[in-house]
Write a protein that holds these residues in place. Structure first.
Motif, PDB file in Angstrom:
ATOM      1  N   ASP A   1       0.827  -1.208   0.000  1.00  0.00           N
ATOM      2  CA  ASP A   1       0.000   0.000   0.000  1.00  0.00           C
ATOM      3  C   ASP A   1       0.863   1.260   0.000  1.00  0.00           C
ATOM      4  N   TYR A   2       1.976   1.239   0.740  1.00  0.00           N
ATOM      5  CA  TYR A   2       2.885   2.386   0.737  1.00  0.00           C
ATOM      6  C   TYR A   2       3.470   2.599  -0.656  1.00  0.00           C
ATOM      7  N   ALA A   3       3.857   1.508  -1.306  1.00  0.00           N
ATOM      8  CA  ALA A   3       4.400   1.616  -2.660  1.00  0.00           C
ATOM      9  C   ALA A   3       3.353   2.200  -3.602  1.00  0.00           C
ATOM     10  N   GLU A   4       2.121   1.737  -3.466  1.00  0.00           N
ATOM     11  CA  GLU A   4       1.048   2.279  -4.300  1.00  0.00           C
ATOM     12  C   GLU A   4       0.847   3.769  -4.029  1.00  0.00           C
ATOM     13  N   SER A   5       0.920   4.161  -2.769  1.00  0.00           N
ATOM     14  CA  SER A   5       0.756   5.564  -2.409  1.00  0.00           C
ATOM     15  C   SER A   5       1.881   6.427  -3.009  1.00  0.00           C
ATOM     16  N   ILE A   6       3.097   5.918  -2.952  1.00  0.00           N
ATOM     17  CA  ILE A   6       4.216   6.646  -3.567  1.00  0.00           C
ATOM     18  C   ILE A   6       3.960   6.799  -5.063  1.00  0.00           C
ATOM     19  N   ALA A   7       3.515   5.719  -5.691  1.00  0.00           N
ATOM     20  CA  ALA A   7       3.249   5.756  -7.132  1.00  0.00           C
ATOM     21  C   ALA A   7       2.156   6.773  -7.460  1.00  0.00           C
ATOM     22  N   ARG A   8       1.122   6.819  -6.645  1.00  0.00           N
ATOM     23  CA  ARG A   8       0.053   7.802  -6.880  1.00  0.00           C
ATOM     24  C   ARG A   8       0.581   9.229  -6.733  1.00  0.00           C
ATOM     25  N   GLN A   9       1.496   9.434  -5.792  1.00  0.00           N
ATOM     26  CA  GLN A   9       2.082  10.765  -5.625  1.00  0.00           C
ATOM     27  C   GLN A   9       2.979  11.127  -6.802  1.00  0.00           C
ATOM     28  N   VAL A  10       3.624  10.129  -7.393  1.00  0.00           N
ATOM     29  CA  VAL A  10       4.440  10.384  -8.587  1.00  0.00           C
ATOM     30  C   VAL A  10       3.568  10.971  -9.687  1.00  0.00           C
ATOM     31  N   LEU A  11       2.364  10.433  -9.837  1.00  0.00           N
ATOM     32  CA  LEU A  11       1.459  10.946 -10.864  1.00  0.00           C
ATOM     33  C   LEU A  11       1.124  12.421 -10.627  1.00  0.00           C
ATOM     34  N   VAL A  12       0.998  12.801  -9.359  1.00  0.00           N
ATOM     35  CA  VAL A  12       0.701  14.196  -9.023  1.00  0.00           C
ATOM     36  C   VAL A  12       1.957  15.058  -9.157  1.00  0.00           C
ATOM     37  N   LEU A  13       3.063  14.566  -8.602  1.00  0.00           N
ATOM     38  CA  LEU A  13       4.302  15.351  -8.574  1.00  0.00           C
ATOM     39  C   LEU A  13       4.938  15.527  -9.950  1.00  0.00           C
ATOM     40  N   SER A  14       4.637  14.625 -10.865  1.00  0.00           N
ATOM     41  CA  SER A  14       5.252  14.730 -12.193  1.00  0.00           C
ATOM     42  C   SER A  14       4.807  15.988 -12.926  1.00  0.00           C
ATOM     43  N   GLU A  15       3.761  16.626 -12.450  1.00  0.00           N
ATOM     44  CA  GLU A  15       3.250  17.853 -13.065  1.00  0.00           C
ATOM     45  C   GLU A  15       3.960  19.104 -12.546  1.00  0.00           C
ATOM     46  N   ILE A  16       4.733  18.963 -11.484  1.00  0.00           N
ATOM     47  CA  ILE A  16       5.383  20.112 -10.851  1.00  0.00           C
ATOM     48  C   ILE A  16       6.704  20.431 -11.552  1.00  0.00           C
ATOM     49  N   GLU A  17       6.914  21.715 -11.786  1.00  0.00           N
ATOM     50  CA  GLU A  17       8.183  22.182 -12.353  1.00  0.00           C
ATOM     51  C   GLU A  17       8.658  23.367 -11.534  1.00  0.00           C
ATOM     52  N   PRO A  18       9.898  23.489 -11.215  1.00  0.00           N
ATOM     53  CA  PRO A  18      10.950  22.496 -11.362  1.00  0.00           C
ATOM     54  C   PRO A  18      10.775  21.383 -10.323  1.00  0.00           C
ATOM     55  N   GLN A  19      11.312  20.228 -10.629  1.00  0.00           N
ATOM     56  CA  GLN A  19      11.208  19.075  -9.746  1.00  0.00           C
ATOM     57  C   GLN A  19      12.090  19.276  -8.507  1.00  0.00           C
ATOM     58  N   PRO A  20      11.540  18.996  -7.341  1.00  0.00           N
ATOM     59  CA  PRO A  20      12.369  19.072  -6.130  1.00  0.00           C
ATOM     60  C   PRO A  20      13.321  17.874  -6.072  1.00  0.00           C
ATOM     61  N   SER A  21      14.268  17.934  -5.176  1.00  0.00           N
ATOM     62  CA  SER A  21      15.192  16.813  -4.977  1.00  0.00           C
ATOM     63  C   SER A  21      14.514  15.772  -4.089  1.00  0.00           C
ATOM     64  N   TYR A  22      14.580  14.558  -4.529  1.00  0.00           N
ATOM     65  CA  TYR A  22      13.990  13.453  -3.762  1.00  0.00           C
ATOM     66  C   TYR A  22      15.064  12.589  -3.100  1.00  0.00           C
ATOM     67  N   GLU A  23      16.303  13.042  -3.106  1.00  0.00           N
ATOM     68  CA  GLU A  23      17.414  12.242  -2.592  1.00  0.00           C
ATOM     69  C   GLU A  23      17.221  11.764  -1.149  1.00  0.00           C
ATOM     70  N   PRO A  24      16.813  12.616  -0.196  1.00  0.00           N
ATOM     71  CA  PRO A  24      16.619  12.107   1.170  1.00  0.00           C
ATOM     72  C   PRO A  24      15.568  10.989   1.230  1.00  0.00           C
ATOM     73  N   LEU A  25      14.499  11.156   0.497  1.00  0.00           N
ATOM     74  CA  LEU A  25      13.447  10.135   0.454  1.00  0.00           C
ATOM     75  C   LEU A  25      13.975   8.846  -0.169  1.00  0.00           C
ATOM     76  N   ILE A  26      14.758   8.973  -1.223  1.00  0.00           N
ATOM     77  CA  ILE A  26      15.297   7.804  -1.912  1.00  0.00           C
ATOM     78  C   ILE A  26      16.278   7.054  -1.011  1.00  0.00           C
ATOM     79  N   GLU A  27      17.080   7.778  -0.253  1.00  0.00           N
ATOM     80  CA  GLU A  27      18.008   7.137   0.686  1.00  0.00           C
ATOM     81  C   GLU A  27      17.253   6.330   1.736  1.00  0.00           C
ATOM     82  N   ILE A  28      16.191   6.905   2.278  1.00  0.00           N
ATOM     83  CA  ILE A  28      15.371   6.202   3.267  1.00  0.00           C
ATOM     84  C   ILE A  28      14.715   4.972   2.634  1.00  0.00           C
TER      85      ILE A  28
END
Length: 162
Positions: free
Chosen positions: A99-126
């Motif tokens: 469910d968490y993975a699905e939630s992240i994926a759903r947020q990707v659909l929303v966040l992909s519309e944002i420009e400029p893209q923020p850095s996701y490095e801290p999230l990716i490390e976790i």
């Protein structure tokens, strides 16, 4: 030589362990794919994670049924009862990971519309650490490896990933 009861007990525990490993693999794959979708801002990958979540949900139901059947059929005590109880708890956590993975994926659909893209490095490390912990935990369960379980538990104690 094992009795028919012991053979049946072993077959059922092997089947339960196999489903846990399969479900753990799907949950880990879903989380990894969701993080890749976030890194690449790949809507297709995100949609794949969302669609595949139903397979994890199906395995959750199968595992619930296998555990219930195991409890009724074998009326386990001691180690076998602890196994069934542990699998029920593991099942809930693996489904939640999906469910968490699905939630992240759903947020990707929303966040992909944002420009400029923020850095996701801290999230990716976790997420990378969480995936390593998940992988090791499922592997320790599958192999009944106490040492790996202790090492994995120590990784979680840092509280970077809770």
């Amino acid at each position: 030589m094992q009795s028919r009861f012991e053979e049946s007990l072993q077959q059922d525990t092997d089947q339960i362990r196999g489903v846990v490993v399969r479900m753990g693999g799907l949950a880990e794959d879903a989380l990894r794919t969701a993080v890749q979708a976030l890194q690449r801002q790949d809507r297709h990958l995100a949609e794949t994670v969302i669609l595949k979540d139903r397979y994890i949900d199906e395995l959750e139901n199968e595992l619930d049924w296998l555990c219930l059947r195991f409890l009724v059929k074998h009326q386990p005590v001691a180690g076998h009862l602890r196994l069934a109880y542990s699998v029920i708890k593991i099942n809930n956590q693996l489904e939640r990971t999906g469910d968490y993975a699905e939630s992240i994926a759903r947020q990707v659909l929303v966040l992909s519309e944002i420009e400029p893209q923020p850095s996701y490095e801290p999230l990716i490390e976790i997420a990378e650490l969480a995936m390593k912990i998940l992988h090791n935990a499922v592997q320790a369960f599958a192999d009944n490896d106490t040492e790996l379980a202790v090492q994995t538990r120590a990784m979680e104690k840092d509280r970077v990933v809770d």
